[in-house]
Design an enzyme around this catalytic site. Structure first.
Site, PDB file in Angstrom:
ATOM      1  N   CYS A 286      38.027 -89.490  -8.814  1.00  0.00           N
ATOM      2  CA  CYS A 286      38.449 -88.936  -7.521  1.00  0.00           C
ATOM      3  C   CYS A 286      38.795 -87.464  -7.775  1.00  0.00           C
ATOM      4  O   CYS A 286      38.288 -86.872  -8.719  1.00  0.00           O
ATOM      5  CB  CYS A 286      39.608 -89.739  -6.924  1.00  0.00           C
ATOM      6  SG  CYS A 286      41.085 -89.874  -7.945  1.00  0.00           S
TER       7      CYS A 286
HETATM    8  C1  RB5 Z   1      41.260 -86.571  -2.002  1.00  0.00           C
HETATM    9  O1  RB5 Z   1      41.140 -87.638  -1.129  1.00  0.00           O
HETATM   10  C2  RB5 Z   1      42.204 -86.907  -3.143  1.00  0.00           C
HETATM   11  O2  RB5 Z   1      43.413 -87.365  -2.634  1.00  0.00           O
HETATM   12  C3  RB5 Z   1      41.616 -87.999  -4.031  1.00  0.00           C
HETATM   13  O3  RB5 Z   1      40.336 -87.670  -4.410  1.00  0.00           O
HETATM   14  C4  RB5 Z   1      42.388 -88.247  -5.309  1.00  0.00           C
HETATM   15  O4  RB5 Z   1      42.575 -87.052  -6.017  1.00  0.00           O
HETATM   16  C5  RB5 Z   1      43.637 -88.995  -5.206  1.00  0.00           C
HETATM   17  O5  RB5 Z   1      44.305 -89.309  -6.185  1.00  0.00           O
END
Ligand code: RB5
Length: 160
Positions: free
Chosen positions: A70
């Site tokens: 993420c």
């Molecule tokens: C973006 O949605 C961000 O919140 C996600 O990619 C991640 O970094 C969360 O932990």
């Protein structure tokens, strides 16, 4: 040396599509049995459901290990650790990636596409895939994690 029989799943949220694609192609070309679950292509999915989907497949034995990406790797690690019997950690360096398997026996590696670049991510994934759980002094520690998690998942059968 990497176990050639390992079945690997990978997925990401919208913050990490480029890194996921790069890692998928790199690992595929390296002969890794890797599947892109592509959960987010089905709808506008958020990282919790994407991570949960992959972690459930690890729990069910469909895959041996998983890679979740993420923005930071943090949200993916948090949600994957909510699945009983699944253990995940964020790694942005090679030493941690080795220890994640050798010491913690974690099946899920998470990374942040907004934190590291593609080339470092490749080296981190290689180090983790080439590592195996060491057992020994780490064994009672991971055993204790498994015992304590029963308090959370099955509070009526407390063992402590
Ligand atoms: C973006 O949605 C961000 O919140 C996600 O990619 C991640 O970094 C969360 O932990």
């Amino acid at each position: 040396m990497r176990d050639e029989n390992l079945k690997i799943a990978i997925d990401c949220d919208d913050a990490a599509t480029d890194l996921k694609k790069a890692l998928y192609e790199y690992l595929k070309n390296s002969g890794v049995d890797i599947t892109d679950l592509n959960y987010s292509s089905k709808k506008a999915a958020l990282y919790p459901e994407i991570g949960y989907n992959l972690a459930l497949k690890i729990k069910n034995g469909e895959y041996d290990r998983g890679i979740l990406i993420c923005g930071t790797g943090l949200g993916m690690a948090i949600i994957a650790n909510k699945v009983e019997g699944v253990y995940a950690g964020v790694c942005h360096d090679v030493y941690s990636a080795e220890r994640l398997k050798k010491s913690n026996n974690a099946q899920v590696l998470t990374m942040g596409a907004r934190v590291i670049g593609i080339e470092l991510a490749k080296v981190i994934v290689d180090a983790w895939l080439e590592s195996e759980f060491s057992g020994g002094r780490s064994q009672p520690k991971v055993d204790q994690i498994q015992e304590l998690e029963q308090r959370s998942f099955h509070p009526s059968s407390q063992i402590y």
